[in-house]
Motif scaffolding. Sequence first.
Motif, PDB file in Angstrom:
ATOM      1  N   PHE A 217     -26.683 -32.201 -36.252  1.00  0.00           N
ATOM      2  CA  PHE A 217     -26.958 -30.774 -36.065  1.00  0.00           C
ATOM      3  C   PHE A 217     -27.648 -30.175 -37.289  1.00  0.00           C
ATOM      4  CE2 PHE A 217     -23.568 -30.731 -32.701  1.00  0.00           C
ATOM      5  CZ  PHE A 217     -24.433 -30.391 -31.675  1.00  0.00           C
ATOM      6  N   ALA A 218     -27.267 -30.600 -38.484  1.00  0.00           N
ATOM      7  CA  ALA A 218     -27.914 -30.110 -39.705  1.00  0.00           C
ATOM      8  C   ALA A 218     -29.372 -30.549 -39.757  1.00  0.00           C
ATOM      9  CB  ALA A 218     -27.166 -30.599 -40.939  1.00  0.00           C
ATOM     10  N   GLU A 219     -29.655 -31.782 -39.364  1.00  0.00           N
ATOM     11  CA  GLU A 219     -31.041 -32.270 -39.359  1.00  0.00           C
ATOM     12  C   GLU A 219     -31.875 -31.540 -38.307  1.00  0.00           C
ATOM     13  OE1 GLU A 219     -31.154 -36.491 -38.947  1.00  0.00           O
ATOM     14  OE2 GLU A 219     -30.251 -36.840 -40.910  1.00  0.00           O
ATOM     15  N   ILE A 220     -31.292 -31.283 -37.148  1.00  0.00           N
ATOM     16  CA  ILE A 220     -32.013 -30.539 -36.107  1.00  0.00           C
ATOM     17  C   ILE A 220     -32.327 -29.130 -36.583  1.00  0.00           C
ATOM     18  CG2 ILE A 220     -31.759 -29.493 -33.819  1.00  0.00           C
ATOM     19  CD1 ILE A 220     -30.178 -32.030 -33.029  1.00  0.00           C
ATOM     20  N   ALA A 221     -31.369 -28.475 -37.230  1.00  0.00           N
ATOM     21  CA  ALA A 221     -31.597 -27.119 -37.740  1.00  0.00           C
ATOM     22  C   ALA A 221     -32.706 -27.112 -38.779  1.00  0.00           C
ATOM     23  CB  ALA A 221     -30.310 -26.551 -38.320  1.00  0.00           C
ATOM     24  N   ALA A 222     -32.722 -28.110 -39.657  1.00  0.00           N
ATOM     25  CA  ALA A 222     -33.774 -28.191 -40.684  1.00  0.00           C
ATOM     26  C   ALA A 222     -35.138 -28.431 -40.036  1.00  0.00           C
ATOM     27  CB  ALA A 222     -33.454 -29.289 -41.680  1.00  0.00           C
ATOM     28  N   ALA A 223     -35.194 -29.309 -39.031  1.00  0.00           N
ATOM     29  CA  ALA A 223     -36.464 -29.594 -38.363  1.00  0.00           C
ATOM     30  C   ALA A 223     -36.987 -28.362 -37.621  1.00  0.00           C
ATOM     31  CB  ALA A 223     -36.295 -30.760 -37.394  1.00  0.00           C
TER      32      ALA A 223
ATOM     33  N   ILE B 166     -40.555 -26.383 -38.259  1.00  0.00           N
ATOM     34  CA  ILE B 166     -41.506 -26.163 -37.157  1.00  0.00           C
ATOM     35  C   ILE B 166     -41.802 -24.678 -36.995  1.00  0.00           C
ATOM     36  CG2 ILE B 166     -41.752 -26.294 -34.645  1.00  0.00           C
ATOM     37  CD1 ILE B 166     -40.195 -28.988 -34.842  1.00  0.00           C
ATOM     38  N   CYS B 167     -40.781 -23.838 -37.069  1.00  0.00           N
ATOM     39  CA  CYS B 167     -40.981 -22.391 -36.920  1.00  0.00           C
ATOM     40  C   CYS B 167     -41.774 -21.791 -38.071  1.00  0.00           C
ATOM     41  CB  CYS B 167     -39.632 -21.689 -36.781  1.00  0.00           C
ATOM     42  SG  CYS B 167     -38.824 -22.015 -35.214  1.00  0.00           S
ATOM     43  N   GLN B 168     -41.695 -22.397 -39.250  1.00  0.00           N
ATOM     44  CA  GLN B 168     -42.491 -21.909 -40.376  1.00  0.00           C
ATOM     45  C   GLN B 168     -43.969 -22.213 -40.186  1.00  0.00           C
ATOM     46  OE1 GLN B 168     -40.897 -23.828 -43.830  1.00  0.00           O
ATOM     47  NE2 GLN B 168     -39.359 -22.237 -44.180  1.00  0.00           N
ATOM     48  N   ARG B 169     -44.277 -23.332 -39.538  1.00  0.00           N
ATOM     49  CA  ARG B 169     -45.667 -23.784 -39.444  1.00  0.00           C
ATOM     50  C   ARG B 169     -46.351 -23.452 -38.130  1.00  0.00           C
ATOM     51  NH1 ARG B 169     -44.851 -29.641 -42.339  1.00  0.00           N
ATOM     52  NH2 ARG B 169     -44.197 -28.791 -44.326  1.00  0.00           N
ATOM     53  N   TRP B 170     -45.578 -23.192 -37.080  1.00  0.00           N
ATOM     54  CA  TRP B 170     -46.142 -22.969 -35.758  1.00  0.00           C
ATOM     55  C   TRP B 170     -45.608 -21.684 -35.147  1.00  0.00           C
ATOM     56  CZ3 TRP B 170     -49.916 -26.212 -34.250  1.00  0.00           C
ATOM     57  CH2 TRP B 170     -50.008 -27.434 -34.912  1.00  0.00           C
ATOM     58  N   ARG B 171     -46.407 -21.052 -34.316  1.00  0.00           N
ATOM     59  CA  ARG B 171     -46.005 -19.850 -33.598  1.00  0.00           C
ATOM     60  C   ARG B 171     -46.103 -20.147 -32.100  1.00  0.00           C
ATOM     61  NH1 ARG B 171     -48.674 -15.291 -35.981  1.00  0.00           N
ATOM     62  NH2 ARG B 171     -46.716 -15.057 -37.052  1.00  0.00           N
TER      63      ARG B 171
END
Length: 52
Positions: free
Chosen positions: A7-13, A17-22
């Motif tokens: 769950f921690a890895e999914i949250a980080a990923a 993704i949200c920082q780089r893509w809209r």
Amino acid sequence: MGKDLAFAEIAAAVAVICQRWRLRPVPGIRTCEVIRIFVYPDQLPMPAKPRI
């Protein structure tokens, strides 16, 4: 222990993704609700566009 790490890895990923893509819904697409245990749209195309 493994589930918590996953769950921690999914949250980080997702954060990266949200920082780089809209994600924006495609204009003009109508969705219908599908009612089962949860209510969700039958389709919701959302192309990813890079943030500038």
